[in-house]
Design an enzyme around this catalytic site. Structure first.
Site, PDB file in Angstrom:
ATOM      1  N   ASN A 162     -15.761  -1.135   8.415  1.00 33.68           N
ATOM      2  CA  ASN A 162     -14.993  -0.831   9.786  1.00 33.68           C
ATOM      3  C   ASN A 162     -15.990  -0.466  10.655  1.00 33.68           C
ATOM      4  OD1 ASN A 162     -12.072  -0.713   9.039  1.00 33.68           O
ATOM      5  ND2 ASN A 162     -12.981   0.526   7.586  1.00 33.68           N
TER       6      ASN A 162
ATOM      7  N   HIS B 176      -8.249  -1.757  15.837  1.00 30.89           N
ATOM      8  CA  HIS B 176      -9.008  -1.289  14.648  1.00 30.89           C
ATOM      9  C   HIS B 176      -9.951  -2.845  14.378  1.00 30.89           C
ATOM     10  CE1 HIS B 176      -8.741  -0.064  10.376  1.00 30.89           C
ATOM     11  NE2 HIS B 176      -9.318  -0.880  10.282  1.00 30.89           N
TER      12      HIS B 176
ATOM     13  N   ARG C 176      -9.238   7.054   3.656  1.00 31.42           N
ATOM     14  CA  ARG C 176      -8.347   5.884   3.065  1.00 31.42           C
ATOM     15  C   ARG C 176      -8.665   4.434   3.109  1.00 31.42           C
ATOM     16  NH1 ARG C 176      -5.679   1.024   4.309  1.00 31.42           N
ATOM     17  NH2 ARG C 176      -5.203   1.826   6.411  1.00 31.42           N
ATOM     18  N   ASP C 177      -8.753   4.009   4.352  1.00 30.42           N
ATOM     19  CA  ASP C 177      -9.557   2.632   4.284  1.00 30.42           C
ATOM     20  C   ASP C 177     -10.820   2.170   3.922  1.00 30.42           C
ATOM     21  OD1 ASP C 177      -9.186   0.063   4.833  1.00 30.42           O
ATOM     22  OD2 ASP C 177      -9.684   0.108   7.160  1.00 30.42           O
TER      23      ASP C 177
ATOM     24  N   HIS D 260     -13.514  -4.672  12.678  1.00 32.56           N
ATOM     25  CA  HIS D 260     -14.457  -4.478  11.771  1.00 32.56           C
ATOM     26  C   HIS D 260     -15.677  -5.248  12.266  1.00 32.56           C
ATOM     27  CE1 HIS D 260     -12.030  -3.927   7.978  1.00 32.56           C
ATOM     28  NE2 HIS D 260     -11.311  -3.500   8.858  1.00 32.56           N
TER      29      HIS D 260
ATOM     30  N   CYS E 140     -11.821  -4.917   3.232  1.00 35.45           N
ATOM     31  CA  CYS E 140     -10.367  -5.189   2.847  1.00 35.45           C
ATOM     32  C   CYS E 140     -10.420  -5.871   1.511  1.00 35.45           C
ATOM     33  CB  CYS E 140      -9.908  -6.121   3.928  1.00 35.45           C
ATOM     34  SG  CYS E 140      -8.270  -6.467   3.388  1.00 35.45           S
TER      35      CYS E 140
END
Length: 312
Positions: A261, A219, A26-27, A221, A252
């Site tokens: 990520n 989460h 997803r991300d 980065h 993002c």
């Protein structure tokens, strides 16, 4: 991979097991410039599950106009129905997104908020408080349906427009998300500027305000190469849920300074070396990221993937 490496040397004060919340499908894929075919996405998720990942964020039920890379959510999610025992959370930006997810049988959903006004405006076209008001009926309906709700909170450590974000500001919004009824909170370092002391201070402040460590995930980065050190700081505080993306995919779309990520392989290498259980087969996971990188037409940014694939 050289047999026996990394050598497991446990460190004191760490959890025995960590649950990896895999966000690559997803991300990661939402940040691709090209549209990845649905069949390829489905195979990616199946390969991740085969590598031992038990929480794999599948897709987002956002309007295709905003994230065209995930416009195939209705086709993809049913293609994962055979993954029994694997949690497949999906992002739902609003009530319409929740309706779409529930219609397909989703049992875990996530809303995505911001700790700063600038990012709330860029991402949701609302103020922070207006976005919380939008989430309230979504979370309430999900709870009525006995669906697990994760609350993402972005810009917890810094914002590209506002700079440093005061800890008390992050705590206020985080607590508001939890008060809506979220089951879990993911703290996002969206532009990768966190450092370990900052991480532990935020976690301590959240605890003081009644948000327990066992509902918190992190989460990170890796913009400044701090994702692993920040993760270790969180683990030392007692956090046991860590978001990561296979091969280091992602960024993002609304924050151009956000790079990839934390790579799941880099995380697993560190945790394997610390003797912390994840249930993930690093060899299979690396092979999956190499496979996907070949199809995306570029090498994986994960240092572990590069190191292990060069040895094969």
């Amino acid at each position: 991979m050289t047999e026996g490496l990394p050598m497991a040397v446990p460190a004191q004060g760490l959890p025995a097991r960590v649950r990896i919340h895999e966000v690559g499908a997803r991300d990661g894929l939402q940040n691709e410039k090209t549209i990845v075919p649905t069949a390829l996405k489905a195979e990616f998720v199946h390969r991740l599950a085969d590598a031992g990942l038990t929480t794999i964020e599948a897709t987002s039920f956002v309007h295709p106009k905003w994230v065209p890379q995930l416009a195939d959510a209705e086709e993809l999610f049913p293609a994962l129905a055979d993954l029994g025992g694997v949690a497949l959370p999906v992002l739902v930006p609003n009530a319409r997104g929740l309706d779409r997810a529930l219609a397909l049988g989703a049992r875990r959903v996530a809303v995505f908020g911001s700790a700063t006004e600038s990012f709330a405006k860029a991402n949701l076209n609302r103020t922070v408080d207006e976005s919380l008001a939008m989430f309230a009926p979504v979370v309430a309906r999900a709870r009525e349906e006995k669906v697990h709700v994760r609350g993402y909170l972005s810009m917890c450590f810094g914002d590209p427009w506002e700079g440093p974000v005061p800890v008390h500001q992050v705590v206020r919004v985080a607590k508001a998300l939890m008060d809506l009824g979220c089951d879990e909170l993911s703290l996002g370092d969206t532009i990768g500027v966190a450092t370990p002391g900052h991480v532990q201070t935020l976690l301590a402040e959240l605890n003081e305000e009644g948000v327990p460590t066992d509902v918190i995930g992190v989460h990170f980065h890796d913009t400044y190469g701090q994702a692993l050190s920040n993760t270790l700081a969180a683990l030392q505080h007692g956090v046991t849920t860590v978001d990561a993306s296979a091969g280091g995919l992602g960024g993002c779309p609304y924050a151009k300074s956000a790079t990839g990520n934390l790579a799941t392989e880099d995380l697993v290498w560190m945790l394997d070396g610390l003797g912390v259980e994840t249930g993930v087969d690093l060899g299979r996971l690396t092979a999956t990221s190499v496979w996907l990188a070949e199809r995306l037409g570029r090498p994986s940014p994960s240092r572990t993937v590069r190191a292990l694939s060069h040895k094969e």
